[in-house]
Motif scaffolding. Structure first.
Motif, PDB file in Angstrom:
ATOM      1  N   PHE A 183     -76.492 -24.420 106.104  1.00 43.57           N
ATOM      2  CA  PHE A 183     -76.176 -24.400 107.517  1.00 43.57           C
ATOM      3  C   PHE A 183     -77.438 -24.770 108.296  1.00 43.57           C
ATOM      4  O   PHE A 183     -78.550 -24.651 107.784  1.00 43.57           O
ATOM      5  N   ARG A 184     -77.260 -25.167 109.537  1.00 45.36           N
ATOM      6  CA  ARG A 184     -78.414 -25.411 110.386  1.00 45.36           C
ATOM      7  C   ARG A 184     -78.100 -24.970 111.811  1.00 45.36           C
ATOM      8  O   ARG A 184     -76.947 -24.937 112.229  1.00 45.36           O
ATOM      9  N   GLN A 185     -79.161 -24.635 112.522  1.00 40.37           N
ATOM     10  CA  GLN A 185     -79.025 -24.254 113.913  1.00 40.37           C
ATOM     11  C   GLN A 185     -80.223 -24.764 114.696  1.00 40.37           C
ATOM     12  O   GLN A 185     -81.369 -24.443 114.373  1.00 40.37           O
ATOM     13  N   THR A 234     -83.218 -32.172 113.435  1.00 40.55           N
ATOM     14  CA  THR A 234     -84.189 -31.104 113.654  1.00 40.55           C
ATOM     15  C   THR A 234     -83.474 -29.781 113.896  1.00 40.55           C
ATOM     16  O   THR A 234     -82.623 -29.674 114.783  1.00 40.55           O
ATOM     17  N   ALA A 235     -83.803 -28.783 113.091  1.00 38.98           N
ATOM     18  CA  ALA A 235     -83.139 -27.479 113.176  1.00 38.98           C
ATOM     19  C   ALA A 235     -83.756 -26.533 112.162  1.00 38.98           C
ATOM     20  O   ALA A 235     -84.535 -26.952 111.293  1.00 38.98           O
ATOM     21  N   MET A 236     -83.359 -25.265 112.259  1.00 38.45           N
ATOM     22  CA  MET A 236     -83.649 -24.313 111.205  1.00 38.45           C
ATOM     23  C   MET A 236     -82.501 -24.422 110.207  1.00 38.45           C
ATOM     24  O   MET A 236     -81.331 -24.361 110.608  1.00 38.45           O
ATOM     25  N   TYR A 237     -82.844 -24.581 108.956  1.00 37.29           N
ATOM     26  CA  TYR A 237     -81.841 -24.732 107.905  1.00 37.29           C
ATOM     27  C   TYR A 237     -81.769 -23.453 107.086  1.00 37.29           C
ATOM     28  O   TYR A 237     -82.799 -22.920 106.664  1.00 37.29           O
ATOM     29  N   TYR A 238     -80.523 -23.010 106.861  1.00 37.45           N
ATOM     30  CA  TYR A 238     -80.278 -21.767 106.140  1.00 37.45           C
ATOM     31  C   TYR A 238     -79.423 -22.017 104.914  1.00 37.45           C
ATOM     32  O   TYR A 238     -78.429 -22.749 104.966  1.00 37.45           O
ATOM     33  N   CYS A 239     -79.787 -21.374 103.843  1.00 39.98           N
ATOM     34  CA  CYS A 239     -78.971 -21.318 102.644  1.00 39.98           C
ATOM     35  C   CYS A 239     -78.056 -20.103 102.757  1.00 39.98           C
ATOM     36  O   CYS A 239     -78.481 -19.053 103.247  1.00 39.98           O
ATOM     37  N   ALA A 240     -76.805 -20.245 102.319  1.00 43.36           N
ATOM     38  CA  ALA A 240     -75.878 -19.129 102.410  1.00 43.36           C
ATOM     39  C   ALA A 240     -74.979 -19.074 101.184  1.00 43.36           C
ATOM     40  O   ALA A 240     -74.640 -20.107 100.604  1.00 43.36           O
ATOM     41  N   ALA A 241     -74.588 -17.868 100.826  1.00 42.75           N
ATOM     42  CA  ALA A 241     -73.742 -17.642  99.666  1.00 42.75           C
ATOM     43  C   ALA A 241     -72.439 -16.976 100.081  1.00 42.75           C
ATOM     44  O   ALA A 241     -72.428 -16.067 100.916  1.00 42.75           O
TER      45      ALA A 241
END
Length: 122
Positions: free
Chosen positions: A37-39, A90-97
């Motif tokens: 995901f990204r924000q 450009t963003a904060m990228y998150y790994c998610a499960a």
């Protein structure tokens, strides 16, 4: 306890590439959906890529053909290869499960990493 740790973010110029990694502990990648995901500031979080327990993948339209999600079950590591990067990436990228194995509904991701920043300059 599930822990997800992202790495690989950074600053690149438009057209460049980055590879994000997400290492997991207390969780088995092979059994469930995983996602990136990204924000960006002032924007809602969006899922950019997902991979299910069988390895089937899906992408947001904005990244199709440029990003590739993959996983190494033996290493319990998730990857996001990002090519042809654009300033709008450009963003904060998150790994998610997720807690589901297939279809990967976007609202069933329950474990999250701390995020890694990606900045693309023009």
């Amino acid at each position: 306890q599930v822990q997800l740790v992202e790495s690989g973010g950074g600053s690149v110029q438009a057209g460049g590439s980055l590879r994000l990694s997400c290492a997991a502990s207390g969780y088995t990648y092979s059994s469930y959906c995983m996602g990136w995901f990204r924000q960006a500031p002032g924007k809602e979080r969006e899922r950019v890529a997902a991979i299910d327990s069988d390895g089937s993948t899906s992408y947001a339209d904005s990244v199709k053909g440029r990003f590739t999600i993959s996983k190494d079950n033996a290493k319990n590591t998730l990857y996001l290869q990002m090519n042809s990067l654009k300033p709008e990436d450009t963003a904060m990228y998150y790994c998610a499960a997720s807690i589901t194995a297939w279809l990967c509904p976007p609202d069933e991701y329950v474990y999250w990493g701390q995020g890694t920043q990606v900045t693309v300059s023009s």
